[in-house]
Design a protein around this motif. Sequence first.
Motif, mmCIF file in Angstrom:
data_model
loop_
_atom_site.group_PDB
_atom_site.id
_atom_site.type_symbol
_atom_site.label_atom_id
_atom_site.label_comp_id
_atom_site.label_asym_id
_atom_site.label_seq_id
_atom_site.Cartn_x
_atom_site.Cartn_y
_atom_site.Cartn_z
ATOM 1 N N SER A 1 3.203 12.438 -3.861
ATOM 2 C CA SER A 1 1.933 11.697 -3.646
ATOM 3 C C SER A 1 1.497 11.009 -4.933
ATOM 4 O O SER A 1 1.071 9.847 -4.915
ATOM 5 C CB SER A 1 0.806 12.639 -3.226
ATOM 6 O OG SER A 1 1.178 13.346 -2.124
ATOM 7 N N GLU B 1 0.985 7.075 -5.675
ATOM 8 C CA GLU B 1 -0.316 6.599 -6.168
ATOM 9 C C GLU B 1 -0.139 5.713 -7.407
ATOM 10 O O GLU B 1 -0.861 4.768 -7.617
ATOM 11 C CB GLU B 1 -1.106 7.844 -6.532
ATOM 12 C CG GLU B 1 -2.596 7.737 -6.499
ATOM 13 C CD GLU B 1 -3.160 9.100 -6.893
ATOM 14 O OE1 GLU B 1 -3.007 10.062 -6.109
ATOM 15 O OE2 GLU B 1 -3.719 9.199 -8.017
ATOM 16 N N ARG B 2 0.855 6.079 -8.239
ATOM 17 C CA ARG B 2 1.092 5.334 -9.487
ATOM 18 C C ARG B 2 2.120 4.206 -9.315
ATOM 19 O O ARG B 2 2.647 3.690 -10.296
ATOM 20 C CB ARG B 2 1.593 6.289 -10.578
ATOM 21 C CG ARG B 2 0.687 7.440 -10.868
ATOM 22 C CD ARG B 2 -0.380 7.052 -11.885
ATOM 23 N NE ARG B 2 -1.452 8.029 -11.911
ATOM 24 C CZ ARG B 2 -1.495 9.076 -12.706
ATOM 25 N NH1 ARG B 2 -0.538 9.277 -13.574
ATOM 26 N NH2 ARG B 2 -2.501 9.908 -12.665
#
Length: 358
Positions: free
Chosen positions: A8, A12-13
Amino acid sequence: MLLDKFISLMKERNFDGALISPGTNLYYLTGIHIHEAGERLTVLVVSADGDYRLLAPSLYENVVRNFPVTFWRDGENPYDKLAWILAEFHLSGGRLLIEDTMRADWLINIFRVGNRGFEFYSLSSVIRELRMRKDHREIDYMKHAAKVVDRVFEELLSWDLLGMRERELALKIELAIRELSDGISFEPIVASGENAANPHHAPGDRRLRKGDLVILDYGAKWKGYCSDITRTIALGRPDERLVEIYEVVKEAQERAYRAVREGILAREVDGAVRETIAKAGYGEYFTHRTGHGLGLDVHEEPYIGPDGNVALENGMTFTIEPGIYVPGLGGVRIEDDVVVHDGKGKRLTRAERELIIV
Ligand SMILES: CSCC[C@H](N)C(=O)N1CCC[C@H]1C(=O)O
């Protein structure tokens, strides 16, 4: 599972995938411990879509169980297999996280497999966010590792130290740690007399003598988690200047410990040490950072130095280990492992910090 959390965070990055070679990150994410992979390519391939598979030499068939894995045998080309896994995971290019300590020969071949379509980034830049904050299970393991080094300190005070060579004492410490734990977290440092002016002294043939201050720096591992302690002891009454230095280091260590609070920057804890030592006139003899994060690695985030920008949080674990090293005279270092708990610092290592003269 930690691997899901990592995926996750990776997404996200805006990373497309990760290649993780054996070591503490692989263990942290999967619980898989690969002992001595050496030159044989072993890599966990993770995609931001949630796919993951370990590519491992067939030597590890009995080690890797209940985990998606592709084995390769000696004589086969593991990079062909890696290319298939990457294709299956639709990883043909993009932003790839790479284990920081990956062997250069693997990296060069991976670069070829990827047809130069990948941009590489260091895995630690993402995984540090997870590893820096320990949960209760991790802290319990670290408490155990800390208890072991406290016990070894008590034990070594009863040994016949006068006349012992530094390297003999280092070996005895290592054996005592191994008796009580899963192993050492690094090779013990035993630095006596003028050798104690070298913070990372490699124990040698010097015999311990009357009047010496001796720096003892060692650590244990429990379920993969490290402790790291330093105490400085005296063999008979030492030079008055060394006694004064000892008191300055003790005071600096205590002040830094008391400065630990949730929200404070790591560099402010370092500042407490630096200020105390500088005021006493020994600033130029404190030649390293105040401490380092501690966990599966003996050196990890958060680093407690003048450039430490991490704001401390509950669950973070690190060392506080000021030292003063005067060339030709000797040195003193006192180190404890600390966890941020209920907003404050709590020592994990508790061995006596007053100067002990044996
Ligand atoms: C892993 S070997 C050194 C262990 C030691 N406790 C340590 O971390 N340090 C000794 C001097 C400074 C500090 C370091 O940052 O290396």
